[in-house]
Design an enzyme around this catalytic site. Structure first.
Site, PDB file in Angstrom:
ATOM      1  N   ASP A   5       1.052  -1.188  -0.119  1.00 36.43           N
ATOM      2  CA  ASP A   5      -0.066   0.062   0.029  1.00 36.43           C
ATOM      3  C   ASP A   5       0.857   1.335  -0.050  1.00 36.43           C
ATOM      4  O   ASP A   5       2.152   1.063   0.534  1.00 36.43           O
ATOM      5  CB  ASP A   5      -0.958   0.012   1.087  1.00 36.43           C
TER       6      ASP A   5
HETATM    7  C1  BGC Z   1      -4.999   3.258   0.020  1.00 35.30           C
HETATM    8  C2  BGC Z   1      -5.084   2.387  -1.078  1.00 35.30           C
HETATM    9  C3  BGC Z   1      -4.853   3.144  -2.497  1.00 35.30           C
HETATM   10  C4  BGC Z   1      -3.451   3.867  -2.578  1.00 35.30           C
HETATM   11  C5  BGC Z   1      -3.197   4.482  -3.494  1.00 35.30           C
HETATM   12  C6  BGC Z   1      -3.811   4.113  -0.097  1.00 35.30           C
HETATM   13  O1  BGC Z   1      -3.812   5.245   0.786  1.00 35.30           O
HETATM   14  O2  BGC Z   1      -4.951   2.625   1.311  1.00 35.30           O
HETATM   15  O3  BGC Z   1      -6.381   1.704  -1.120  1.00 35.30           O
HETATM   16  O4  BGC Z   1      -4.972   2.041  -3.480  1.00 35.30           O
HETATM   17  O5  BGC Z   1      -3.467   4.717  -1.437  1.00 35.30           O
HETATM   18  O6  BGC Z   1      -4.027   5.596  -3.680  1.00 35.30           O
END
Ligand code: BGC
Length: 756
Positions: free
Chosen positions: A232
């Protein structure tokens, strides 16, 4: 076929390490001299959020993205219980990605809804892992059919936003396996996602991004995952440890800092270069799987918008409909109240926020169907009473055929990044609904929310239509459903408790910021409410229709099976009402063997049938051992004990229409070493020892005294058996029936039976 291994041989150590983190916010690195392109990834999950890199990028939904189509978020999509629909939507998302040159869509998100308070519940499917896993697999198949990958997220036990980047989810392995890993497992095994995104959080003290058990032993070795694990955004703690644990790609860019750490680790021998090569091979496979299989796709925003409306129709759940208040009559006089009638809330905040190509609202979509008056009633973006608005709404509702109040949660109430503070609707909305219902007997409420809300006025309104966050087609879908142009067919993929404190995680959610203790174990959602025999506002699986369905003729392919065999279950469902409609038939399994503490029932199958009036169809389910099993930590495996099970067929978890029992014979021998302290019940449960031990039990003085003996007035043979079951083997010596020497010989005999 590309020779990936040859490319790796030609890469420098620095190039290989560099490939393990992003170029920027949304791209992997290219290695131009070797023809490796730097592909783009984008959020997800229910629409394409492709940011323009010439402007600012972020992972929180702050900066704008290209205009795309916003489909129902997972909270609504799950209520459809419709695998085909989700595969269709997935394919459209895949087309949008191809048209915009995006290689991986960052979703679906399959985390389990542990508490109604999780700020991201709207992005998640269900409190039940079977629903979450099945529907995620359906979406993945759709997206990947267009040669675009997905990223199943957030692996794993990422069930709250509070301290999401450092909190440790503390749960026993059985709870993890049965509840929090199960949806990922189904998605991986059934749909082969190209990537899995590991969560920010720790699990039992270990960061998911560096948890070898999670990323390699379970994900790859057990489930057979052969894609890439992506972090993530910002989830990496110790990059080198993570790499060795199975984390392939760090996102977004680390500015070269962690690439250098990988190079250093290889140079100083703390990381074997072959580990890096394996990771690079996986990344190159991902990149070329996309780059070598591009599809010429068009991104037809209008056609996709129509598909979004169609999807939204399937997601709405008719929670209540007294006296057939819905559908509303064409040509009637209706008051529409609430700003959501003009500006529906159809998606949540954060990284999943789509820049919608178009938005339909219910007010405009009703034109020509009825005589509508509109009153704002309350502000849609906050919980604040504005002088005169409630009075105006009440006046508009008086004397009309019906009043429809479009209520719901303001954006600020639920979003990625923080959890909800409570489970209430804004107080101003509750006040308004009560006031309107007092003057208008046919009051209907349409809800726009991503997670359950308390509904104190439920007894005062005639109907409630839960629209969830149904995407950019939500408004038109609501109008079609209200006026009967479409028939609601959604079912709740989560329980609506009466109040927040009823929820099983209530005492421990969200924890102290360092740990979140999952003390309710496997008893989440209906698994808990059912076992505790609690009243709920609306049960898991509930959802009404404008027609009626009758269930009949439940058949099992066999009432006695071995755990190595499959069982086929069939049931007939007929549309007994006057309208075409769809019904989601639910199959629950109940374990009567008493070998483990288990929920009363668990969902193991569902099928959505479309039926014309008078039509009858058969729903068929195939169940294998896993549908009956629980995760037995003592043997580190799924275990289905011998004994009786029951199949329950329902229209909801609390509306079981038919049931049938069966017996399963376990072929799985639990390794056992008999000692003086081994329990009688365990010896009886083991087919290899059962025969011998039965003889001893029946010869116990407690049994052999006979019913006429005075003792039997106090302890009859059934009572004696119950007592004996939980006694250790050495208790037969206690009753003077056997010498110490004979007992030890018996133990040897039992052990040799087991080994033999
Ligand atoms: C989120 C993810 C997301 C990623 C990219 C993170 O903060 O938890 O779900 O895909 O950011 O935007």
């Amino acid at each position: 076929m590309r020779d990936i291994k040859a490319i790796i041989r030609d890469m420098t150590l620095e190039e290989k390490a560099g490939l393990c983190s992003g170029q920027d916010f949304w791209h992997l690195k290219a290695v131009e001299r070797l023809g490796v392109p730097g592909v783009m990834v984008s959020d997800g999950p229910h629409g394409l959020r492709k940011q323009d890199l010439s402007k600012s990028s972020d992972h929180l939904g702050i900066n704008d993205s290209i205009s795309a189509v916003c489909f129902p978020s997972a909270c609504g999509a799950s209520a459809s219980f419709d695998r085909e629909l989700l595969t269709e939507v997935g394919a459209l998302l895949g087309e949008e990605c191809q048209a915009e040159d995006v290689s991986v869509l960052l979703g679906p998100a399959v985390n389990i809804k542990r508490s109604p308070l999780c700020g991201r519940n709207f992005e998640y499917y269900s409190e039940d892992p079977h629903v979450a896993g099945q529907l995620a697999a359906a979406v993945i198949k759709g997206v990947q059919s267009k040669n675009v990958g997905v990223s199943v997220k957030h692996y794993a036990a990422n069930n709250q936003e509070y301290h999401r980047m450092n909190v440790s989810a503390e749960a026993d392995e059985r709870t993890l396996r049965e509840i929090y890993l199960a949806a990922f497992e189904t998605a991986v095994k059934e749909a082969k996602p190209w990537t899995v995104m590991c969560g920010y959080n720790k699990i039992n003290g270990e960061y998911a991004s560096e948890d070898h058990w999670l990323l390699t032993e379970v994900l790859r070795d057990e489930w057979g995952f052969d894609g890439c694990v992506v972090s993530d955004w910002g989830a990496v703690n110790d990059r080198v440890k993570g790499l060795a644990a199975g984390l392939d790609i760090e996102m977004p860019t680390s500015g070269g800092v962690t690439d250098a750490l990988i190079v250093k680790a290889v140079r100083d021998g703390s990381l074997d270069e072959s580990v890096l090569d394996t990771v690079v091979e996986r990344i190159l496979n991902l990149v070329f799987k996309y780059a070598d299989n591009r599809i010429q796709a068009v991104f037809d925003r209008d056609a996709h918008h129509e598909a979004a409306v169609k999807a939204a129709l399937e997601c709405a759940v008719l929670l209540k409909n007294e006296d057939g208040a819905l559908p509303l009559k064409t040509g009637s006089n209706v008051a529409f109240i609430g700003e959501f009638a003009k500006k529906p809330r159809f998606q949540g905040g954060g990284s999943s926020h789509i820049n919608p190509s178009k938005i339909d609202n219910a007010l405009d979509s009703t034109a020509g169907r009825a005589v509508i008056t509109y009153a704002a009633g309350f502000p849609a973006d906050k919980d604040e009473e504005i002088a005169g608005l409630i009075e105006e709404a009440v006046e508009s509702a008086k004397g009309k055929d019906a009043a429809v109040i479009f209520a719901g949660l303001p954006d600020i109430f639920e979003s990625e990044g923080y959890d909800r503070e409570h489970m209430r609707l804004p107080l101003v909305q509750n006040k308004l609904i009560e006031a309107v219902a007092a003057v208008q007997p046919n009051t209907v409420v349409v809800l726009h929310n991503g997670s359950p809300v308390e509904i104190p006025w439920i007894g005062k309104v005639k109907a409630v239509l839960e629209m969830y966050l149904a995407g950019q087609g939500a408004g038109r879908a609501a109008a079609d459903l209200l006026f009967g142009a479409a028939n609601p067919s959604g079912k709740l993929a989560e329980t609506f408790p009466l109040k927040l404190s009823d929820n099983p995680s209530f005492l421990y959610f969200p924890g102290d910021g360092k740990t979140a203790e999952y003390r309710e174990g496997v008893f989440i959602g209906y698994r808990y409410y059912d076992k505790k025999e609690m009243d709920v506002l609306f049960p898991f699986g509930h959802g009404l229709s404008y027609t009626t369905f009758e269930y009949s003729n439940l058949r099992l392919s066999n009432a006695n099976i071995k755990d190595t065999e499959t069982l086929t279950v069939s049931v007939d469902v007929a549309n007994t009402g006057g309208r075409e409609g769809k019904e989601t038939v639910q199959l629950y399994v109940s374990d009567h063997t008493n070998t483990a503490v288990r929920p009363l029932k668990e969902l193991k199958g569902f099928a959505k049938l479309s039926l014309k009036p008078g039509e009858k169809k058969t729903a068929e389910f195939t169940l294998s051992k896993r549908a009956f099993a629980w995760y037995n930590e003592a043997i580190s495996d799924w275990y289905c004990a011998s004994g009786e099970y029951e199949i329950l067929i329902g229209a909801s978890s609390r509306d079981i229409r038919l049931s049938a029992k069966l017996n399963i014979e376990s072929t799985q021998l639990i390794k056992m070493n008999v000692t003086q302290k081994t329990l009688m019940e365990d010896l009886l449960a083991n087919p290899k020892t059962a025969g011998i031990i039965k003889g001893y039990i029946e010869n116990q003085p407690l049994f052999s005294q006979g019913e006429s003996d005075a003792a039997s007035a106090v302890i009859n043979s059934q009572m004696a058996l119950r007592m004996m079951l939980e006694m250790p083997l050495c208790s037969i010596r206690m009753f003077g029936q056997i010498s110490e020497e004979r007992l030890n010989r018996l133990i040897d005999e039992l052990n040799s039976q087991i080994d033999g």
